[in-house]
Design a protein around this motif. Structure first.
Motif, PDB file in Angstrom:
ATOM      1  N   LEU A   1      32.209  12.693  30.855  1.00 50.19           N
ATOM      2  CA  LEU A   1      30.765  12.739  30.701  1.00 50.19           C
ATOM      3  C   LEU A   1      30.343  13.944  29.864  1.00 50.19           C
ATOM      4  O   LEU A   1      30.979  15.001  29.909  1.00 50.19           O
ATOM      5  N   ALA A   2      29.278  13.774  29.101  1.00 45.15           N
ATOM      6  CA  ALA A   2      28.674  14.858  28.322  1.00 45.15           C
ATOM      7  C   ALA A   2      27.196  14.903  28.683  1.00 45.15           C
ATOM      8  O   ALA A   2      26.469  13.925  28.463  1.00 45.15           O
TER       9      ALA A   2
ATOM     10  N   ARG B   1      22.521   4.563  17.819  1.00 41.37           N
ATOM     11  CA  ARG B   1      23.103   5.447  16.794  1.00 41.37           C
ATOM     12  C   ARG B   1      24.541   5.829  17.161  1.00 41.37           C
ATOM     13  O   ARG B   1      25.032   6.873  16.761  1.00 41.37           O
ATOM     14  N   ASN B   2      25.162   4.979  17.994  1.00 45.12           N
ATOM     15  CA  ASN B   2      26.582   5.109  18.334  1.00 45.12           C
ATOM     16  C   ASN B   2      26.905   6.296  19.233  1.00 45.12           C
ATOM     17  O   ASN B   2      27.990   6.877  19.133  1.00 45.12           O
ATOM     18  N   ALA B   3      25.987   6.663  20.116  1.00 47.22           N
ATOM     19  CA  ALA B   3      26.318   7.670  21.122  1.00 47.22           C
ATOM     20  C   ALA B   3      27.515   7.180  21.935  1.00 47.22           C
ATOM     21  O   ALA B   3      27.581   6.007  22.308  1.00 47.22           O
ATOM     22  N   PRO B   4      28.485   8.040  22.210  1.00 49.67           N
ATOM     23  CA  PRO B   4      29.692   7.586  22.919  1.00 49.67           C
ATOM     24  C   PRO B   4      29.423   7.258  24.380  1.00 49.67           C
ATOM     25  O   PRO B   4      28.457   7.747  24.987  1.00 49.67           O
ATOM     26  N   SER B   5      30.281   6.439  24.933  1.00 54.73           N
ATOM     27  CA  SER B   5      30.218   6.137  26.362  1.00 54.73           C
ATOM     28  C   SER B   5      30.373   7.435  27.148  1.00 54.73           C
ATOM     29  O   SER B   5      31.202   8.282  26.820  1.00 54.73           O
ATOM     30  N   GLY B   6      29.555   7.613  28.164  1.00 48.13           N
ATOM     31  CA  GLY B   6      29.590   8.837  28.953  1.00 48.13           C
ATOM     32  C   GLY B   6      28.532   9.839  28.558  1.00 48.13           C
ATOM     33  O   GLY B   6      28.416  10.903  29.180  1.00 48.13           O
ATOM     34  N   SER B   7      27.714   9.531  27.537  1.00 51.05           N
ATOM     35  CA  SER B   7      26.610  10.413  27.159  1.00 51.05           C
ATOM     36  C   SER B   7      25.509  10.327  28.221  1.00 51.05           C
ATOM     37  O   SER B   7      25.077   9.234  28.585  1.00 51.05           O
TER      38      SER B   7
ATOM     39  N   ALA C   1      10.148  19.187  37.378  1.00 48.25           N
ATOM     40  CA  ALA C   1      11.149  20.000  38.085  1.00 48.25           C
ATOM     41  C   ALA C   1      11.289  19.609  39.554  1.00 48.25           C
ATOM     42  O   ALA C   1      11.794  20.393  40.353  1.00 48.25           O
ATOM     43  N   GLY C   2      10.879  18.379  39.901  1.00 46.50           N
ATOM     44  CA  GLY C   2      10.961  17.965  41.294  1.00 46.50           C
ATOM     45  C   GLY C   2      11.717  16.666  41.496  1.00 46.50           C
ATOM     46  O   GLY C   2      11.708  16.101  42.589  1.00 46.50           O
ATOM     47  N   ALA C   3      12.361  16.191  40.441  1.00 51.00           N
ATOM     48  CA  ALA C   3      13.113  14.936  40.539  1.00 51.00           C
ATOM     49  C   ALA C   3      14.371  15.047  39.690  1.00 51.00           C
ATOM     50  O   ALA C   3      14.536  16.004  38.929  1.00 51.00           O
ATOM     51  N   LEU C   4      15.255  14.090  39.850  1.00 45.63           N
ATOM     52  CA  LEU C   4      16.357  13.900  38.912  1.00 45.63           C
ATOM     53  C   LEU C   4      16.093  12.594  38.183  1.00 45.63           C
ATOM     54  O   LEU C   4      16.072  11.529  38.807  1.00 45.63           O
ATOM     55  N   THR C   5      15.849  12.669  36.893  1.00 45.49           N
ATOM     56  CA  THR C   5      15.659  11.475  36.076  1.00 45.49           C
ATOM     57  C   THR C   5      16.678  11.548  34.948  1.00 45.49           C
ATOM     58  O   THR C   5      16.638  12.469  34.124  1.00 45.49           O
ATOM     59  N   PHE C   6      17.595  10.603  34.919  1.00 45.69           N
ATOM     60  CA  PHE C   6      18.659  10.649  33.922  1.00 45.69           C
ATOM     61  C   PHE C   6      19.083   9.252  33.521  1.00 45.69           C
ATOM     62  O   PHE C   6      18.828   8.270  34.232  1.00 45.69           O
ATOM     63  N   SER C   7      19.733   9.165  32.366  1.00 43.06           N
ATOM     64  CA  SER C   7      20.257   7.897  31.860  1.00 43.06           C
ATOM     65  C   SER C   7      21.635   8.132  31.275  1.00 43.06           C
ATOM     66  O   SER C   7      21.860   9.122  30.575  1.00 43.06           O
ATOM     67  N   LEU C   8      22.529   7.197  31.561  1.00 48.37           N
ATOM     68  CA  LEU C   8      23.926   7.277  31.135  1.00 48.37           C
ATOM     69  C   LEU C   8      24.253   6.100  30.227  1.00 48.37           C
ATOM     70  O   LEU C   8      23.971   4.946  30.561  1.00 48.37           O
ATOM     71  N   VAL C   9      24.852   6.398  29.062  1.00 46.97           N
ATOM     72  CA  VAL C   9      25.341   5.359  28.163  1.00 46.97           C
ATOM     73  C   VAL C   9      26.745   4.958  28.621  1.00 46.97           C
ATOM     74  O   VAL C   9      27.624   5.814  28.761  1.00 46.97           O
ATOM     75  N   TRP C  10      26.928   3.657  28.867  1.00 46.22           N
ATOM     76  CA  TRP C  10      28.235   3.154  29.319  1.00 46.22           C
ATOM     77  C   TRP C  10      28.622   1.959  28.469  1.00 46.22           C
ATOM     78  O   TRP C  10      27.909   0.948  28.445  1.00 46.22           O
TER      79      TRP C  10
END
Length: 339
Positions: free
Chosen positions: A85-86, A106-112, A135-144
């Protein structure tokens, strides 16, 4: 009116105030290299974003509550050796899923992984808005990226829910449960949500963006804006949380789950999901795309992630799509029926 994004100056001021000590306007201005008037405007911007800030003559500014700001280096240090992961932290973005989808194109690698301190226009399932405090939540997205087609990825949102529940247990939330198809709940209140978006076709290589939002510290003012019962991790755990630790634990569990899912699909995870199913044996109502409502007793998920509901002497299968699930009226208590 809440701002749509956070300026770099406001973010710099937030980092200076995060520890909870009083900081004078003059000191902040010297530290950041701007005028005191600019600091005043940045503080107003943070207040407009929902943070409560004390102003005391002769002492300066102080956050009402300390905040745990995200640090990509700290998160990466907490990931296990060999992780692919990155992690990138962005101060503010309308939607991490939208940004991750753009980068995937734009071809971000898996694990971005893209994580936002503040997501201002997050999207949930069925077009719902996801409310997240600064600053009160975790909001994230992962390219797989997967060599398999979209047809093989049924049940993915359920698998992601398992990963989040596992991570929450490491942080002291032992009784988090799952609601089909994409929610993590605690005592029937929403703790986290999942949004899966895919690029590709049914049988060829697929790029999937896995988005998640976890309530870590949810102010009462924001809870009132949410159209369903919600709760935060700190309430469920009974103590303050380090968001970097929770993020690292979540990404660690997610990477493990995705490795297994990529090989074998949802089937091997089904038994664990069944144990965590919040509405097992309870009467539910399913709203279909054409508006019709069907009801029955929830029996959990099938090996492909389809919802199983016992109704009229048979067990019916429902796939997520545009189907909406809720507890049937007056059935908040678990029904005394065999499972």
């Amino acid at each position: 009116m809440r701002p749509s994004l956070m300026s770099p100056l406001a973010y710099s001021v937030l980092k200076q105030l995060a520890g909870g000590e009083f900081r004078s306007g003059e000191g902040l201005a010297m530290q950041i290299g701007v005028s005191r008037g600019s600091v005043w405007n940045a503080v107003r911007e943070l207040e407009d974003a929902g943070l409560e800030i004390y102003r005391v003559r002769g002492r300066g500014y102080r956050l009402r509550e300390t905040v745990s700001l995200l640090d990509a280096d700290e998160v990466m240090r907490r990931l296990p050796a060999g992780s692919r992961l990155a992690v990138e932290i962005v101060p503010a973005v309308p939607s991490t899923n939208t940004l991750a989808l753009e980068r995937a194109r734009r071809n971000a690698p898996s694990g971005s992984v893209v994580v936002a301190e503040w997501q201002t226009a997050g999207r949930g399932r069925l077009g719902r808005m996801w409310q997240a405090p600064l600053a009160g939540a975790l909001t994230f997205s992962l390219v797989w990226r997967s060599a398999q087609g979209a047809a093989s990825l049924s049940g993915l949102s359920l698998a992601v829910g398992i990963a989040i529940a596992r991570a929450l247990r490491t942080q002291g939330v032992a009784d988090a449960q799952l609601k089909w198809p994409n929610d993590v709940v605690w005592r029937d209140r929403k703790l986290a949500g999942i949004l899966i978006e895919m690029q590709g076709d049914a049988w060829g290589p697929t790029c999937t963006v896995i988005g998640a939002g976890i309530n870590v510290r949810l102010p009462a003012s924001m809870a009132r804006l949410i159209d369903q019962a919600a709760v935060d991790v700190e309430t469920a755990a009974g103590h303050p949380l380090d968001r970097n630790a929770l993020l690292a634990a979540t990404l660690t569990e997610l990477e493990t789950v995705l490795e297994g899912f990529g090989r074998e699909g949802f089937g091997p995870l089904r038994a664990e999901w069944q144990r965590l199913h919040a509405w097992q044996g309870r009467k539910v109502a399913i709203t279909l795309p054409d508006g019709r409502v069907e009801s029955g007793i929830a029996r959990g998920a099938d090996r492909d992630g389809a919802l199983l509901v016992a109704t009229r002497g048979t067990v019916r299968r429902y796939h997520s799509g545009e189907v909406s699930l809720r507890l049937a009226a007056r059935s908040a208590a678990r029904l005394r029926e065999p499972t």
